[in-house]
Design an enzyme around this catalytic site. Structure first.
Site, short mmCIF file in Angstrom:
data_model
loop_
_atom_site.label_atom_id
_atom_site.label_comp_id
_atom_site.label_asym_id
_atom_site.label_seq_id
_atom_site.Cartn_x
_atom_site.Cartn_y
_atom_site.Cartn_z
N HIS A 518 0.82 -1.21 0.00
CA HIS A 518 0.00 0.00 0.00
C HIS A 518 0.87 1.26 0.00
O HIS A 518 1.38 1.66 1.03
CB HIS A 518 -0.93 0.01 1.22
CG HIS A 518 -1.79 -1.21 1.30
ND1 HIS A 518 -2.13 -1.78 2.51
CD2 HIS A 518 -2.35 -1.98 0.34
CE1 HIS A 518 -2.87 -2.86 2.27
NE2 HIS A 518 -3.02 -2.98 0.98
N VAL A 519 1.03 1.84 -1.16
CA VAL A 519 1.77 3.09 -1.29
C VAL A 519 0.80 4.20 -1.70
O VAL A 519 -0.13 3.98 -2.48
CB VAL A 519 2.92 2.98 -2.30
CG1 VAL A 519 4.03 2.11 -1.75
CG2 VAL A 519 2.43 2.41 -3.64
#
Length: 591
Positions: A518-519
């Site tokens: 999750h960026v």
């Protein structure tokens, strides 16, 4: 060969959750929409048939469904004075490679972000003041609040058929749900999934400690359901093949089952697959977008003119596309000026691992998001005074693994490493292993950013995106705090062996097992053109007919998965385009 396609009202780059959601909204409004997708077509019935057994070797080990690093990758370094090197093997960023994007193979945790997550600067300043911030931390509000987005969270959940137990409806707390969630206008569309033995042990332990456990909202459908677009979804069968797999049972919400069957019937929608957009085209003065240039599956270069350009790719690719197209000012680390690539965030993971004695946890019965969580230490749900950090984590008993190859290395400490003894240890460990994950917040820092790599290029001769990231002091402090809470609960559960880990205690690496994908950030939304690329409607400050949607818009990362927040902000932007921009094309916010 170069060619030019007929002009469209809208061109959308990428057809994952955000792209398909936007396409459905705009085609329903009567616009002629063309989507260009790098990956191939995937159809639920033919690509993931229930008549074929899922294959852990090709799915989880060889990762056949993912975008291969040879197609496109990124370079990574921890500090700005280091030389970045490319990720040449599969890594923690699990990118999609098909119509549906990562939404086809995602694990399925389906969170609304909390009010704090949308307004972290305002909330921290009101409660603690600037003294609470670690040096270099970037903290800013989104320009849109939870209350603004609540109707769109509700709409997206009803498209996805999200399962869960509501915690607060119209300001009234509900039994069994998350008491810390923002107020909802309606319950989840389908009921929460059944709990595993590990979930129940966690829930009992957390309750004894005075915490507030609840079932994690999930993309796995809790009961037969007809979604907001009239598509029939089936209840989950707990087969365990969720993350890194498509669901042929119509039981995991994805663009492929929740939107595309309706969208593909509309004559004003076209999708061009196996074609990669390499540039957003603009007028010479960079004041308007005119369309996109792409390379198709034959290697030919095409142009798609359009009145509105919407980029809806993965977080990192949204940022790279703006940098390659020379749109808006790139972030300059030395001066702290510029906006594209600024406010890049990851996720701060902490863990509690454990082995029980003579339990039967039956991990083969699971889903990608079968978990029970406490939010007592998430966001700003607890007093941080004197702790030296902001944020926290959702702490959950996560039961999303039970496949035999992936579990083979999980044996109790001191077990034989081969032969009959190892087999016996594996048999026992399989039924007795459990984990607690602390999925933590991450706030942007001046030294975390994205830019174009000066050395490495892709197959089209264009620079790769360079990631400069390492955990900052806020991450290290919060990670240790959450790790200790995970271990506390694991011991209360009665495990025989317990140990913890806080990932920020080691430098970031794209190859670390158990890490997040999750960026966020890089093309963030906000209220000030000096600190954001886009306004509160995800409209570019410089080019009013360009909208960049997805998690790249988020200036901070919550202690949650981003998908439902992406869906809500996409629907929010779609309404702004329909009801505001089309009536009066131009900037929707003037400063």
């Amino acid at each position: 060969m170069n060619y030019k396609r007929p002009k469209a009202d809208v061109v959308i780059i990428g057809l994952g959750w955000s792209g398909s959601t936007m396409a459905e909204e705009l085609t329903r409004a009567g616009l002629n929409v063309v989507a260009i997708e790098r990956g191939a077509w995937r159809d639920t019935t033919t690509s993931f048939p229930t008549t074929r057994d899922p294959d852990e070797l090709s799915g989880s080990v060889r990762k056949d469904i993912l975008q291969a690093p040879v197609t496109e990758t990124y370079t990574v370094r921890n500090k700005a004075d280091q030389t970045a090197l490319p990720l040449r093997r599969y890594h923690n960023l699990t990118l999609g490679n098909n119509v549906g994007g990562a939404g086809t193979h995602w694990a399925g945790a389906s969170w609304r972000w909390q009010s704090f997550d949308h307004q972290p600067y305002t909330r921290v300043m009101e409660r603690y003041g600037a003294k609470q911030l670690v040096d270099g931390l970037i903290l800013q509000d989104w320009g849109v609040t939870y209350d603004d987005l609540e109707p769109f969270y509700d709409r997206f959940e009803k498209i996805a058929g999200t399962s869960g137990t509501a915690g607060v409806i119209n300001g009234v707390k509900q039994p069994g749900g998350n008491p810390f969630e923002g107020s909802r206008t309606s319950p989840y569309p389908t009921p929460a999934l059944e709990r595993t033995r590990a979930n129940l042990l966690f829930s009992e332990a957390a309750t004894r400690l005075g915490y507030h456990p609840f079932p994690v909202p999930s993309a796995m459908i809790g009961a037969p359901y007809t979604n907001a677009l009239g598509l029939n979804l089936a209840p989950c069968t707990y087969c365990g093949y969720c993350q890194l797999y498509g669901c042929g049972n119509w039981s995991k919400s994805s663009p492929n089952i929740c939107i595309l069957p309706v969208l593909m019937q509309r004559p004003n929608f076209t999708v061009v697959t196996e074609s990669e957009v390499i540039r957003i085209n603009t007028t010479p003065d960079k004041k308007m977008a005119t369309g996109v240039t792409f390379v198709d599956s034959n290697g030919d270069i095409g142009e798609q003119p359009a009145d509105i350009v919407i980029t809806a790719t993965f977080t990192l690719d949204n940022t790279r596309l703006l940098l390659l197209s020379g749109i808006s000012t790139p972030y300059d680390f030395a001066s702290g000026q510029g906006v594209v690539g600024r406010a890049f965030t990851f996720q701060t993971l902490s863990w509690g691992f454990m082995f029980f004695e003579n339990e039967y946890l039956n991990p083969f019965m699971n889903t990608g998001a079968l978990a029970t969580q406490i939010d007592d230490f998430n966001g700003d749900n607890f007093d941080h005074t004197g702790l030296g950090f902001i944020g926290g984590a959702g702490i959950q008993s996560l039961c999303n693994q039970g496949l035999p190859i992936g579990m083979a290395g999980l044996v109790p400490e001191g077990s034989p490493q081969w032969g009959k003894g190892w087999k016996q240890a594996f048999q026992k460990g399989y039924q007795n292993y459990a984990q607690i994950q602390g999925q933590g917040t991450n706030f942007a820092h001046r030294e975390q950013f994205l830019d174009l790599d000066p050395t490495y290029k892709d197959r089209f001769g264009q620079p790769l995106l360079r990631i400069t990231f390492d955990y900052n002091e806020n991450d290290r402090r919060s990670g240790r705090f959450v790790r200790d809470k995970c271990v506390e609960i694991a011991r209360e559960m009665g495990a025989k062996q317990v140990w913890g880990d806080s990932f920020p205690d080691q430098p970031y690496s794209g190859y670390r097992p158990w890490d997040s994908s999750h960026v966020q950030g890089g093309v963030v939304m906000g209220e000030d053109p000096k600190t954001s690329v886009q306004n509160r409607y995800q409209q570019n400050w410089d080019i009013p007919n360009l909208f960049v949607i997805g998690a790249s818009s988020f200036p901070n990362n919550a202690g949650y998965n981003p998908t439902v927040a992406v869906g809500a902000t996409t629907l929010w932007t779609a309404k702004a385009i329909r009801e505001m921009y089309l009536k009066n094309p131009g900037p929707l916010v003037r400063v």
